[in-house]
Write an enzyme that holds these catalytic residues in place. Structure first.
Site, PDB file in Angstrom:
ATOM      1  N   GLU A 122      -1.940   5.826  17.635  1.00 36.92           N
ATOM      2  CA  GLU A 122      -0.475   5.671  17.723  1.00 36.92           C
ATOM      3  C   GLU A 122       0.112   6.858  18.459  1.00 36.92           C
ATOM      4  O   GLU A 122      -0.417   7.978  18.337  1.00 36.92           O
ATOM      5  CB  GLU A 122       0.125   5.661  16.318  1.00 36.92           C
ATOM      6  CG  GLU A 122      -0.318   4.505  15.472  1.00 36.92           C
ATOM      7  CD  GLU A 122       0.254   4.624  14.073  1.00 36.92           C
ATOM      8  OE1 GLU A 122       1.429   4.304  13.905  1.00 36.92           O
ATOM      9  OE2 GLU A 122      -0.476   5.060  13.172  1.00 36.92           O
ATOM     10  N   LYS A 126      -2.330  -9.994  11.021  1.00 30.53           N
ATOM     11  CA  LYS A 126      -2.257 -10.036  12.488  1.00 30.53           C
ATOM     12  C   LYS A 126      -3.141 -11.158  13.024  1.00 30.53           C
ATOM     13  O   LYS A 126      -4.280 -11.323  12.574  1.00 30.53           O
ATOM     14  CB  LYS A 126      -2.679  -8.686  13.077  1.00 30.53           C
ATOM     15  CG  LYS A 126      -1.724  -7.572  12.693  1.00 30.53           C
ATOM     16  CD  LYS A 126      -2.124  -6.265  13.310  1.00 30.53           C
ATOM     17  CE  LYS A 126      -1.305  -5.127  12.738  1.00 30.53           C
ATOM     18  NZ  LYS A 126      -0.406  -4.501  13.669  1.00 30.53           N
ATOM     19  N   LYS A 185       0.836  -1.173   0.000  1.00 28.73           N
ATOM     20  CA  LYS A 185       0.000   0.000   0.000  1.00 28.73           C
ATOM     21  C   LYS A 185       0.886   1.244   0.000  1.00 28.73           C
ATOM     22  O   LYS A 185       2.031   1.114   0.409  1.00 28.73           O
ATOM     23  CB  LYS A 185      -0.959  -0.062   1.174  1.00 28.73           C
ATOM     24  CG  LYS A 185      -0.491   0.549   2.487  1.00 28.73           C
ATOM     25  CD  LYS A 185      -1.599   0.579   3.469  1.00 28.73           C
ATOM     26  CE  LYS A 185      -1.761   1.939   4.046  1.00 28.73           C
ATOM     27  NZ  LYS A 185      -0.650   2.410   4.853  1.00 28.73           N
ATOM     28  N   HIS A 204      -6.465  -0.476   6.066  1.00 29.67           N
ATOM     29  CA  HIS A 204      -6.531  -1.388   7.210  1.00 29.67           C
ATOM     30  C   HIS A 204      -7.879  -1.414   7.912  1.00 29.67           C
ATOM     31  O   HIS A 204      -8.433  -2.467   8.178  1.00 29.67           O
ATOM     32  CB  HIS A 204      -5.493  -0.998   8.260  1.00 29.67           C
ATOM     33  CG  HIS A 204      -4.115  -0.828   7.723  1.00 29.67           C
ATOM     34  ND1 HIS A 204      -3.553  -1.702   6.835  1.00 29.67           N
ATOM     35  CD2 HIS A 204      -3.168   0.120   7.955  1.00 29.67           C
ATOM     36  CE1 HIS A 204      -2.322  -1.314   6.562  1.00 29.67           C
ATOM     37  NE2 HIS A 204      -2.066  -0.207   7.219  1.00 29.67           N
ATOM     38  N   LYS A 263      -2.475   9.838  14.791  1.00 32.83           N
ATOM     39  CA  LYS A 263      -1.059   9.830  15.206  1.00 32.83           C
ATOM     40  C   LYS A 263      -0.923  10.811  16.374  1.00 32.83           C
ATOM     41  O   LYS A 263      -1.805  11.646  16.599  1.00 32.83           O
ATOM     42  CB  LYS A 263      -0.183  10.288  14.048  1.00 32.83           C
ATOM     43  CG  LYS A 263      -0.287   9.317  12.854  1.00 32.83           C
ATOM     44  CD  LYS A 263       1.048   9.092  12.212  1.00 32.83           C
ATOM     45  CE  LYS A 263       0.980   8.114  11.072  1.00 32.83           C
ATOM     46  NZ  LYS A 263       1.385   6.762  11.430  1.00 32.83           N
TER      47      LYS A 263
HETATM   48  C1  BG6 Z   1       0.966   1.604   8.061  1.00 35.03           C
HETATM   49  C2  BG6 Z   1       0.764   3.065   7.981  1.00 35.03           C
HETATM   50  O1  BG6 Z   1       0.345   0.971   6.984  1.00 35.03           O
HETATM   51  O2  BG6 Z   1       0.439   1.121   9.291  1.00 35.03           O
HETATM   52  C3  BG6 Z   1       1.463   3.755   9.154  1.00 35.03           C
HETATM   53  O3  BG6 Z   1       1.286   3.569   6.764  1.00 35.03           O
HETATM   54  C4  BG6 Z   1       0.983   3.173  10.461  1.00 35.03           C
HETATM   55  O4  BG6 Z   1       1.253   5.157   9.125  1.00 35.03           O
HETATM   56  C5  BG6 Z   1       1.056   1.653  10.447  1.00 35.03           C
HETATM   57  O5  BG6 Z   1       1.808   3.687  11.480  1.00 35.03           O
HETATM   58  C6  BG6 Z   1       0.392   1.082  11.666  1.00 35.03           C
HETATM   59  O6  BG6 Z   1       0.648  -0.291  11.747  1.00 35.03           O
HETATM   60  P1  BG6 Z   1       0.716  -1.038  13.136  1.00 35.03           P
HETATM   61  O7  BG6 Z   1       0.919  -2.469  12.763  1.00 35.03           O
HETATM   62  O8  BG6 Z   1       1.873  -0.448  13.894  1.00 35.03           O
HETATM   63  O9  BG6 Z   1      -0.588  -0.783  13.828  1.00 35.03           O
END
Ligand code: BG6
Length: 486
Positions: A222, A188, A154, A246, A336
């Site tokens: 995050e 996951k 992606k 996602h 974020k």
């Molecule tokens: C990625 C995004 O696909 O997924 C990121 O581009 C994001 O911005 C990340 O931080 C999050 O993934 P995970 O597995 O840490 O939740």
């Protein structure tokens, strides 16, 4: 089952994704005996390495990025002896003839049949260039009855039109079942467990509908900001970066109907059907039900434009128009620079119709099933129970299942699972063309609306502070009584 013998050709092999995820995952699969009996990993990029120097570089990266352990030196050396490298100008179609020669050379050395899995770990502007060049060099089809597959990372396009353009280009060169659009969330363990939880048990599925469920919330927050990805992120924003890919896929796992059989096409048919049933958002829905915000200081991040109106946070409410879900609000919240890193799905059941007991929780969050993806991979069910002793006082308790309790083994990284599936040719956990289009179709009106608005109605928030959410979600949180130990 072990994958057939094959060559895995990684474009963008000197880049971040290959370094942090792909190579450590392949090493891990190798150390667990899950790679094909005969395989080769061929790194391809413009950076100037040869086989030897790339092996050294890959080894260092595996040592740095392998999760929770040190690699075993002997196993690592054995893995690296199967790693090769080719430096070519990937923009120049003529250089792909050298790639063809490199495949011949590797196959002679290793006796691997003509099976190739391409992985485009490159910026998205290469998604057309590389496949076209592969075709020109005759590498997109095997003349010896072997297979070809291609993994695409992606972001898969920028909007509906560009994603369809990429798709139609790819489909001129590869078959749909050869194209693996990776979404690491589907790799996951807890996410896959949604299917098992729902369809291997009688108890949940009978409650899994508008009659018993009050709302569904998918939250992925995050703590980090955009870090060194400002250049990419500023053109994407949270809606494209997390929601279109996602989080809508997660939503589809929660909301889909049971597949006719457990095979990839039946499952992907159901995923596509849910995404197609999303109720389109009108401008007034967007105004009322989609909140966007940007953290303070974002515009000073490297690669971000000064007056950027890119959202680093989205909270949205929407509906699925079908018999199962009509009228049930779904919420997606992601951002974020939040106070905590969490990813979870909360299924909130309707409250009991009568309040009989002291302390009885009366909101929709009192009976909830939480599927947690991060920090710990777990599932927990909250309900009210009597406090021991006189009277009938009620307390909320949590019944928890934690993955650590089922097996002491570490959970595989999402990329391990997905790379293994790609080598096996199992595309169940990869997004299909139609579901990609439906999810773009759903988010596109929001993107257009925001483009029109510019910075108007863009909230700002301090790093580490929750931006606004919907009133009803705030109320649900207020009602949440601190659970006691179960
Ligand atoms: C990625 C995004 O696909 O997924 C990121 O581009 C994001 O911005 C990340 O931080 C999050 O993934 P995970 O597995 O840490 O939740």
């Amino acid at each position: 089952e072990r994958p057939k013998n094959q060559i895995l050709a990684i474009f963008g092999a000197s880049g971040d994704l290959a370094k942090r995820k792909l190579m450590p995952s392949l090493y891990e699969l190798f150390s667990r005996g899950m790679m094909p009996e005969k395989f080769a990993v061929l790194g391809v990029s413009r950076t100037n390495f040869d086989d030897e120097s790339f092996r050294k570089y890959a080894g260092e990266n595996i040592r740095s990025f392998l999760k929770d352990k040190e690699p075993d030196s002997e196993i690592l050396d054995s893995f690296l002896s199967r790693v090769f490298y080719l430096c070519i100008d990937t923009l120049n179609e003529d250089s792909y003839f050298r790639l063809r020669e490199k495949f011949v050379e590797i196959r002679e050395k290793t006796e691997i049949p003509d099976n190739i899995l391409f992985d485009l770990a490159t910026p998205p502007d290469m998604y057309r260039i590389i496949p076209r060049a592969l075709k020109k060099a005759g590498l997109n089809k095997s003349k010896e009855g072997g297979f070809r597959r291609i993994i695409v990372e992606k972001p898969f396009g920028f909007d509906l039109e560009s994603s369809q353009d990429i798709n139609s280009e790819l489909l001129k060169i590869f078959e749909e079942n050869e194209i693996l659009r990776i979404d690491h969330y589907l790799g996951k363990e807890t996410v896959q467990n949604i299917l098992v939880l729902r369809f291997a048990n009688g108890i949940f599925e009978s409650l899994w509908n508008r009659n018993f469920i009050d709302s569904v919330e998918i939250r992925a927050s995050e703590t980090l900001g955009v870090e060194n990805r400002g250049g990419y992120y500023d053109g994407a924003g949270a809606l494209r970066d997390m929601v279109q890919s996602h989080l809508l896929q997660l939503m589809a796992f929660v909301a889909m109907e049971a597949p006719a059989t457990f095979d990839s096409e039946s499952i992907r048919d159901e995923i596509a059907k849910v995404l197609r049933s999303l109720k389109p958002l009108s401008d007034s829905d967007i105004k009322a039900d989609v909140i966007r915000a940007q953290y303070l200081g974002y515009a000073r991040e490297k690669g971000v434009s000064e007056n950027s109106s890119t959202e680093t946070y989205v909270a949205m409410k929407f509906f699925i128009e079908n018999w199962r879900w009509g009228g049930v609000p779904f919420y997606i919240i992601t951002g974020k620079a939040m106070p905590e890193k969490t990813s979870e799905i909360a299924i909130r059941f309707k409250a009991a119709p009568q309040k009989l007991f002291k302390g009885q929780c009366c909101g929709s969050s009192c009976n909830s099933l939480t599927i947690r993806i991060y920090p710990d991979e777990s599932i927990s069910l909250m309900f009210g129970l009597k406090v021991p002793g006189a009277g009938f006082e009620v307390r909320q308790v949590n019944m928890d299942f934690n993955y650590k309790s089922i097996s002491p083994k570490r959970l595989p990284d999402a990329y391990e699972r997905l790379l293994l599936d790609a080598m096996l040719g199992d595309n169940t956990l990869f997004a299909r063309n139609d579901s990609q289009s439906y999810s773009w179709k759903f988010v596109e009106p929001i993107l257009n609306f925001w483009r029109m608005e510019g910075r108007e109605n863009l909230h700002v928030y301090e790093k580490g502070v929750f931006p606004p959410v919907f009133k009803e979600l705030r109320d649900a949180d207020v009602c949440k009584i601190e659970p006691t130990e179960s």
